[in-house]
Write a protein that holds these residues in place. Structure first.
Motif, PDB file in Angstrom:
ATOM      1  N   GLY A  30      35.437  18.858 -12.501  1.00 57.68           N
ATOM      2  CA  GLY A  30      35.340  19.733 -13.657  1.00 57.68           C
ATOM      3  C   GLY A  30      35.373  19.011 -14.990  1.00 57.68           C
ATOM      4  N   ARG A  31      35.701  17.720 -14.981  1.00 54.10           N
ATOM      5  CA  ARG A  31      35.743  16.966 -16.228  1.00 54.10           C
ATOM      6  C   ARG A  31      34.331  16.567 -16.658  1.00 54.10           C
ATOM      7  N   VAL A  32      34.215  16.142 -17.898  1.00 55.42           N
ATOM      8  CA  VAL A  32      32.912  15.779 -18.467  1.00 55.42           C
ATOM      9  C   VAL A  32      32.902  14.292 -18.792  1.00 55.42           C
ATOM     10  N   LEU A  33      31.900  13.583 -18.301  1.00 61.55           N
ATOM     11  CA  LEU A  33      31.824  12.136 -18.523  1.00 61.55           C
ATOM     12  C   LEU A  33      31.640  11.811 -19.991  1.00 61.55           C
ATOM     13  N   ALA A  34      32.379  10.801 -20.440  1.00 60.43           N
ATOM     14  CA  ALA A  34      32.240  10.318 -21.812  1.00 60.43           C
ATOM     15  C   ALA A  34      31.288   9.132 -21.892  1.00 60.43           C
ATOM     16  N   LYS A  35      31.056   8.472 -20.764  1.00 60.88           N
ATOM     17  CA  LYS A  35      30.171   7.309 -20.723  1.00 60.88           C
ATOM     18  C   LYS A  35      29.241   7.420 -19.523  1.00 60.88           C
ATOM     19  N   ASP A  36      28.065   6.783 -19.668  1.00 65.77           N
ATOM     20  CA  ASP A  36      27.146   6.712 -18.534  1.00 65.77           C
ATOM     21  C   ASP A  36      27.805   5.991 -17.362  1.00 65.77           C
ATOM     22  N   VAL A  37      27.441   6.379 -16.162  1.00 67.21           N
ATOM     23  CA  VAL A  37      27.906   5.693 -14.952  1.00 67.21           C
ATOM     24  C   VAL A  37      26.718   4.977 -14.323  1.00 67.21           C
ATOM     25  N   PHE A  38      26.852   3.658 -14.149  1.00 66.71           N
ATOM     26  CA  PHE A  38      25.829   2.839 -13.513  1.00 66.71           C
ATOM     27  C   PHE A  38      26.334   2.395 -12.138  1.00 66.71           C
ATOM     28  N   ALA A  39      25.430   2.308 -11.190  1.00 69.30           N
ATOM     29  CA  ALA A  39      25.818   1.907  -9.839  1.00 69.30           C
ATOM     30  C   ALA A  39      26.249   0.441  -9.824  1.00 69.30           C
ATOM     31  N   PRO A  40      27.505   0.152  -9.424  1.00 74.54           N
ATOM     32  CA  PRO A  40      27.951  -1.244  -9.358  1.00 74.54           C
ATOM     33  C   PRO A  40      27.480  -1.951  -8.093  1.00 74.54           C
ATOM     34  N   ILE A  41      26.955  -1.197  -7.140  1.00 72.72           N
ATOM     35  CA  ILE A  41      26.483  -1.754  -5.865  1.00 72.72           C
ATOM     36  C   ILE A  41      25.241  -0.984  -5.436  1.00 72.72           C
ATOM     37  N   ASP A  42      24.502  -1.549  -4.489  1.00 72.96           N
ATOM     38  CA  ASP A  42      23.453  -0.769  -3.834  1.00 72.96           C
ATOM     39  C   ASP A  42      24.098   0.330  -3.008  1.00 72.96           C
ATOM     40  N   LEU A  43      23.374   1.439  -2.875  1.00 69.66           N
ATOM     41  CA  LEU A  43      23.865   2.551  -2.066  1.00 69.66           C
ATOM     42  C   LEU A  43      22.760   2.994  -1.117  1.00 69.66           C
ATOM     43  N   PRO A  44      22.893   2.818   0.206  1.00 68.28           N
ATOM     44  CA  PRO A  44      24.008   2.121   0.870  1.00 68.28           C
ATOM     45  C   PRO A  44      23.957   0.621   0.591  1.00 68.28           C
ATOM     46  N   PRO A  45      25.092  -0.064   0.784  1.00 72.07           N
ATOM     47  CA  PRO A  45      25.150  -1.497   0.455  1.00 72.07           C
ATOM     48  C   PRO A  45      24.483  -2.395   1.488  1.00 72.07           C
ATOM     49  N   TYR A  46      24.063  -1.829   2.609  1.00 73.45           N
ATOM     50  CA  TYR A  46      23.352  -2.594   3.641  1.00 73.45           C
ATOM     51  C   TYR A  46      22.459  -1.620   4.408  1.00 73.45           C
ATOM     52  N   ALA A  47      21.449  -2.171   5.081  1.00 78.11           N
ATOM     53  CA  ALA A  47      20.605  -1.330   5.927  1.00 78.11           C
ATOM     54  C   ALA A  47      21.431  -0.798   7.086  1.00 78.11           C
ATOM     55  N   LYS A  48      21.272   0.473   7.395  1.00 81.77           N
ATOM     56  CA  LYS A  48      22.082   1.053   8.470  1.00 81.77           C
ATOM     57  C   LYS A  48      21.273   2.034   9.292  1.00 81.77           C
TER      58      LYS A  48
END
Length: 407
Positions: A30-48
């Motif tokens: 329910g909160r509102v982001l104050a800053k952009d969120v960037f992916a710190p990792i690949d999603l997913p982080p490996y082939a699965k």
């Protein structure tokens, strides 16, 4: 003034909240982001693997069928949570389970139902194409990709994304602080009654609006800075409004807003030099609703009748919330639907009817739409917007406003 004009004035008069704070993931809903969120990792982080079966190179399964299966050497086995290097070889396979890594060189997964489930060698009875039953590294999101812009309100999908990225904290806007002042000497606080049962004094009624509005404020992710019942006393009302404005972003008052002998709100607002935004709206219920600014803080003054207060709260509070948080997901939504019941009482003003919207159809659960009646609000989730002087018949297309601003 029309609803749309009044809402526009509210939106333009409120200043956005600029303060922000770190917010733990478990309390971020329910909160509102104050800053952009960037992916710190690949999603997913490996082939699965997306299936239980065998990781293969798709080209090695070409032409496979139940009549002419392809035989592949099984080089190993991986479960979800495993990690080990298995070098690729032509005409080979790796036994995999749903969620397990797929070693480099293998670009598809054959479902175990399309094999003989062999352990040293496996018979492939159905060919696959590249990337079939296979989740590529970064197919959901790439490292460095902006996933959530500032101003995003965090619902369950957004929380799931943050969790999948391993982000335990985000920078969120400070939640708005809202004070609720219910005016009326007839009001009794239901929260002060004993466990032995209610003991309502003659001439008193329990205050329902404070509890209802408090729920709405909290549901928006905001803080209830004050919740008080005030007697019909000019000096008391003036003092409490000024105190509330000092510690709040929005002050909500209920009652005392019309033209009765003890309806002191209009006089009090003038006495404390609150700047009027609008005084009265062309709608029933809640025609006397007004809004003012005191030292830049919005004061929304609602009727003391529960349905009138809640309907007009929904129209204007969420406009203010959207501006405060710079997040349009709070805005009231007006959509079209097909009415399923008749409404044959024409009103000289535009009218809001409590209703239930379900799959493009809107129902009127009751014919009593008096502003003081609240029991038949149960099960309702919208308001039918009836033009002045109009009656409605089942089958008519009507406009409806959503009720409340929940995610």
């Amino acid at each position: 003034m029309e609803i749309e004009e009044a809402a526009d004035l509210v939106r333009k008069s409120v200043a956005p909240i600029l303060d922000s704070e770190p917010c733990a993931l478990e309390s971020a809903f329910g909160r509102v982001l104050a800053k952009d969120v960037f992916a710190p990792i690949d999603l997913p982080p490996y082939a699965k693997s997306a299936m239980d079966g065998y990781a293969v190179r798709a080209a090695d399964t070409e032409g496979a069928s139940a009549e002419k299966p392809v035989r592949l050497k099984v080089l190993g086995e991986l479960f979800a949570g495993d990690w080990k290097e298995i070098p690729f070889r032509e005409n080979s396979a790796v036994r995999v389970m749903t969620g397990s890594p797929v070693p480099k060189g293998y670009d598809a997964v054959v479902m175990q139902e399309d094999t003989d489930c062999g352990q040293e060698e496996v018979l492939i009875c159905k060919s696959v194409r590249p990337l079939q039953n296979y989740c590529a590294q970064g197919e959901d999101a790439k490292k460095g990709e902006r996933l959530l812009p500032a101003g995003t309100r965090l619902g369950r999908a957004e929380i799931a994304v943050l969790a999948s990225l391993g982000l335990a904290r985000v920078q969120a806007k400070r939640p708005a602080r809202v004070s609720i002042l219910c005016v009326g000497s007839e009001l009794a606080d239901p929260c002060l009654e004993s466990e032995a049962g209610p003991k309502l004094a003659p001439g008193k009624i329990y205050s329902s609006l404070g509890s209802a509005l408090s729920c709405s404020v909290k549901d928006a992710g905001f803080v209830v800075a004050a919740l008080k019942i005030l007697a019909d006393d000019e000096s008391l009302i003036a003092s409490e409004i000024k105190n509330a404005a000092r510690g709040s972003d929005i002050v909500i008052t209920t009652g005392g807003v019309s033209v009765g002998k003890k309806d002191f709100l209009p006089k009090v607002l003038k006495t404390i030099n609150a700047k009027p935004l609008f005084c009265g709206v062309n709608v029933q219920p809640g025609t006397p609703t007004r809004a003012s600014l005191l030292d830049g803080k919005l004061i929304l003054s609602l009727s003391g009748n529960p349905f009138a207060a809640l309907a007009n709260f929904d129209l204007y509070f969420y406009e203010a919330a959207a501006r405060l948080m710079e997040c349009d997901s709070f805005l009231p939504r007006r959509t079209e639907a097909v009415l399923q019941d008749d409404y044959k009482k024409a009103s000289p003003r535009r009218r809001l009817l409590r209703a239930r919207l379900d799959g493009g159809k809107v129902f009127l659960p009751a014919q009593n739409h008096a502003s003081s009646v609240i029991v038949n609000l149960i099960g309702c989730n919208c308001y039918v917007d009836v033009p002045a002087g109009k009656t409605l018949l089942a089958g008519d297309e009507v406009f409806v406003w959503n009720m409340g601003g929940a995610l």
